[in-house]
Structures are given as structure tokens and as C-alpha cells.
Design a protein around this motif. Structure first.
Motif, PDB file in Angstrom:
ATOM      1  N   UNK A   5       0.845  -1.196   0.000  1.00 25.32           N
ATOM      2  CA  UNK A   5       0.000   0.000   0.000  1.00 25.32           C
ATOM      3  C   UNK A   5       0.874   1.238   0.000  1.00 25.32           C
ATOM      4  N   UNK A   6       0.508   2.201  -0.785  1.00 22.90           N
ATOM      5  CA  UNK A   6       1.191   3.481  -0.700  1.00 22.90           C
ATOM      6  C   UNK A   6       0.717   4.161   0.578  1.00 22.90           C
ATOM      7  N   UNK A   7       1.474   5.109   1.121  1.00 25.86           N
ATOM      8  CA  UNK A   7       1.038   5.782   2.345  1.00 25.86           C
ATOM      9  C   UNK A   7      -0.344   6.423   2.197  1.00 25.86           C
ATOM     10  N   UNK A   8      -0.682   6.892   1.011  1.00 26.34           N
ATOM     11  CA  UNK A   8      -1.985   7.516   0.837  1.00 26.34           C
ATOM     12  C   UNK A   8      -3.113   6.496   0.826  1.00 26.34           C
ATOM     13  N   UNK A   9      -2.786   5.199   0.656  1.00 25.54           N
ATOM     14  CA  UNK A   9      -3.822   4.164   0.695  1.00 25.54           C
ATOM     15  C   UNK A   9      -4.201   3.815   2.125  1.00 25.54           C
ATOM     16  N   UNK A  10      -3.347   4.195   3.090  1.00 27.10           N
ATOM     17  CA  UNK A  10      -3.701   3.969   4.489  1.00 27.10           C
ATOM     18  C   UNK A  10      -4.859   4.878   4.849  1.00 27.10           C
ATOM     19  N   UNK A  11      -5.884   4.317   5.429  1.00 28.43           N
ATOM     20  CA  UNK A  11      -7.009   5.111   5.919  1.00 28.43           C
ATOM     21  C   UNK A  11      -7.292   4.638   7.326  1.00 28.43           C
ATOM     22  N   UNK A  12      -7.315   5.557   8.243  1.00 29.90           N
ATOM     23  CA  UNK A  12      -7.602   5.244   9.634  1.00 29.90           C
ATOM     24  C   UNK A  12      -8.252   6.431  10.302  1.00 29.90           C
ATOM     25  N   UNK A  13      -8.373   6.386  11.597  1.00 25.71           N
ATOM     26  CA  UNK A  13      -9.120   7.424  12.305  1.00 25.71           C
ATOM     27  C   UNK A  13      -8.584   8.850  12.093  1.00 25.71           C
ATOM     28  N   UNK A  14      -7.277   8.978  11.887  1.00 28.61           N
ATOM     29  CA  UNK A  14      -6.685  10.316  11.799  1.00 28.61           C
ATOM     30  C   UNK A  14      -6.111  10.670  10.437  1.00 28.61           C
ATOM     31  N   UNK A  15      -6.181   9.763   9.484  1.00 27.45           N
ATOM     32  CA  UNK A  15      -5.531  10.011   8.202  1.00 27.45           C
ATOM     33  C   UNK A  15      -6.284   9.270   7.115  1.00 27.45           C
ATOM     34  N   UNK A  16      -6.381   9.789   5.953  1.00 32.18           N
ATOM     35  CA  UNK A  16      -5.949  11.107   5.510  1.00 32.18           C
ATOM     36  C   UNK A  16      -7.006  12.175   5.795  1.00 32.18           C
ATOM     37  N   UNK A  17      -6.635  13.395   5.592  1.00 28.44           N
ATOM     38  CA  UNK A  17      -7.551  14.533   5.707  1.00 28.44           C
ATOM     39  C   UNK A  17      -7.295  15.433   4.509  1.00 28.44           C
ATOM     40  N   UNK A 134     -12.690   6.728  -4.761  1.00 30.31           N
ATOM     41  CA  UNK A 134     -12.175   5.975  -5.915  1.00 30.31           C
ATOM     42  C   UNK A 134     -10.659   5.847  -5.825  1.00 30.31           C
ATOM     43  N   UNK A 135      -9.995   6.939  -5.485  1.00 29.23           N
ATOM     44  CA  UNK A 135      -8.528   6.911  -5.395  1.00 29.23           C
ATOM     45  C   UNK A 135      -8.062   5.921  -4.328  1.00 29.23           C
ATOM     46  N   UNK A 136      -8.708   5.913  -3.176  1.00 26.56           N
ATOM     47  CA  UNK A 136      -8.347   4.958  -2.122  1.00 26.56           C
ATOM     48  C   UNK A 136      -8.573   3.531  -2.611  1.00 26.56           C
ATOM     49  N   UNK A 139      -5.793   2.544  -4.986  1.00 27.36           N
ATOM     50  CA  UNK A 139      -4.515   2.341  -4.313  1.00 27.36           C
ATOM     51  C   UNK A 139      -4.497   1.058  -3.491  1.00 27.36           C
ATOM     52  N   UNK A 140      -5.665   0.570  -3.119  1.00 26.41           N
ATOM     53  CA  UNK A 140      -5.765  -0.690  -2.372  1.00 26.41           C
ATOM     54  C   UNK A 140      -5.909  -1.896  -3.305  1.00 26.41           C
ATOM     55  N   UNK A 141      -5.860  -1.665  -4.603  1.00 25.39           N
ATOM     56  CA  UNK A 141      -5.878  -2.753  -5.557  1.00 25.39           C
ATOM     57  C   UNK A 141      -7.255  -3.252  -5.958  1.00 25.39           C
ATOM     58  N   UNK A 142      -8.303  -2.546  -5.563  1.00 19.69           N
ATOM     59  CA  UNK A 142      -9.642  -2.941  -5.996  1.00 19.69           C
ATOM     60  C   UNK A 142      -9.760  -2.703  -7.493  1.00 19.69           C
ATOM     61  N   UNK A 184      -9.021  -0.048 -12.864  1.00 19.94           N
ATOM     62  CA  UNK A 184      -7.640  -0.266 -13.273  1.00 19.94           C
ATOM     63  C   UNK A 184      -6.966   0.953 -13.878  1.00 19.94           C
ATOM     64  N   UNK A 185      -7.604   1.576 -14.856  1.00 18.31           N
ATOM     65  CA  UNK A 185      -6.975   2.694 -15.543  1.00 18.31           C
ATOM     66  C   UNK A 185      -7.710   4.015 -15.321  1.00 18.31           C
ATOM     67  N   UNK A 186      -8.573   4.061 -14.328  1.00 17.09           N
ATOM     68  CA  UNK A 186      -9.364   5.266 -14.080  1.00 17.09           C
ATOM     69  C   UNK A 186      -8.478   6.380 -13.536  1.00 17.09           C
ATOM     70  N   UNK A 187      -8.662   7.574 -14.061  1.00 15.88           N
ATOM     71  CA  UNK A 187      -7.922   8.748 -13.602  1.00 15.88           C
ATOM     72  C   UNK A 187      -8.865   9.676 -12.869  1.00 15.88           C
TER      73      UNK A 187
END
Length: 190
Positions: A5-17, A134-136, A139-142, A184-187
């Protein structure tokens, strides 16, 4: 599903904002939903018009149960993601929009949903929330995002078309349609 996972793919209580300026110049904060948001989530749902509740929940919900609110705010952030848009309204921070997805067992496909407070529709908030979601998911491979909605929901039809979702009739319910977006290729513009 990718294991890295890239750091931006991490989603938790405090991140991202994210801070987001809407088309009318209004500013909102978009962040993950957590258990601490139970009261705000309840107020948000109760503040929706009957029509918005019907469209979002495919039926009428006037007073959500405690169990229902818990399911909406107790997010595992492994298979599921939920984002809230918050704005200052009358000197108080309020939820004005929510987007979420739940991944299936394969973790390649997810079911998404979005709802924006009636007074906040038409400002680009739904688009902003969906771009983040969508971006998350990407990045998580969905690989595929889907949404089931009433066919009569013109706002959702327009949003889905603007985002590039494909539409097909729901084979199990003639009143509904299924929107699908290959990831897969969505921008995104996020």
C-alpha cells in the motif's frame, strides 16, 4: 489485491484529511469516519429530506437505530472505507456528506454509496467525495466499484455519468440500476 500500500492508501481514524473548496467557495474537511462520529452521523441522517433518505437507503429511514449507526461508524478500514465531509454550520461542525465502500470477499470489487445533505447538493461535494473514495479503492488494488440505486435517481445518474460509471438494469429489481466503474486505468481529479 495488492499487498503493498502506498502511504496515501492507508485510511484510519486520523488520516488522511483533505480540505476541499466547493464550487460556491465554501470550504469542507474530508476525513475518515470513526466511532466518535456516531452522534454527528445520526444528526446527518435525520437532517436529510425524506427523498434523500429514500434514495440513499433504497427505502425510508426516519430514525436510525443505535445498531445501524454503529455499523455506519465502526469501520474496519481494511475491507471498508467511509469518508465524511464536515463544514462549519451555525458555528458548529456538521457532517454534510458521506461516501463509503465495502469490499467483497475477493477484495477486488466494492459496493459504494454516497449521500450529500440537501442544502449542500449541486456544489461539487459528491464529486469530491467520490474522487477521494475511488482513489483509495484504486490504491488498495480494488478493480471494480459498483453502486445500486433507484433508476429514478437523476442526481445519482448524472454523478455516475460524470465519473464514468457504466449503467445497467438490476436483473433482480426493475426499479433499480447498477452502476459500475472499472478502476484499473481510471484517472481521478483527486
Amino acid at each position: 489485491m495488492t499487498d503493498t500500500y502506498s502511504p496515501s492508501a492507508y485510511v484510519g481514524p486520523d488520516y488522511p484529511r483533505w480540505s476541499q473548496t466547493l464550487s460556491d467557495g465554501t470550504w469542507v474537511l474530508i476525513r475518515p469516519i470513526g466511532r466518535q462520529d456516531a452522534k454527528a452521523e445520526r444528526e446527518f441522517i435525520q437532517g436529510l429530506s425524506a427523498q434523500s433518505k429514500r434514495m440513499r437507503f433504497l427505502g425510508q429511514i426516519s430514525d436510525p437505530s443505535d445498531d445501524f449507526i454503529e455499523r455506519l461508524t465502526d469501520i474496519d478500514y481494511v475491507n471498508d472505507v467511509a469518508l465524511a465531509a464536515l463544514a462549519q454550520v451555525g458555528g458548529k461542525e456538521k457532517v454534510v456528506g458521506v461516501s463509503r465502500y465495502a469490499a467483497d470477499a475477493t477484495r477486488e470489487r466494492c459496493e459504494s454509496a454516497i449521500v450529500v445533505a440537501d442544502d449542500w447538493q449541486g456544489k461539487g461535494l459528491g464529486t469530491a467525495l467520490m474522487h477521494k473514495l475511488i482513489k483509495i479503492a484504486q490504491e488498495r488494488g480494488l478493480r471494480l466499484m459498483e453502486s445500486t440505486d433507484f433508476a429514478e435517481n437523476t442526481e445519482m445518474r448524472e454523478l455516475a455519468a460524470d465519473l464514468g460509471f457504466h449503467c445497467r438494469p438490476d436483473p433482480n429489481d426493475a426499479r433499480q440500476v447498477i452502476y459500475s466503474l472499472p478502476l484499473n486505468d481510471y484517472k481521478t481529479g483527486a
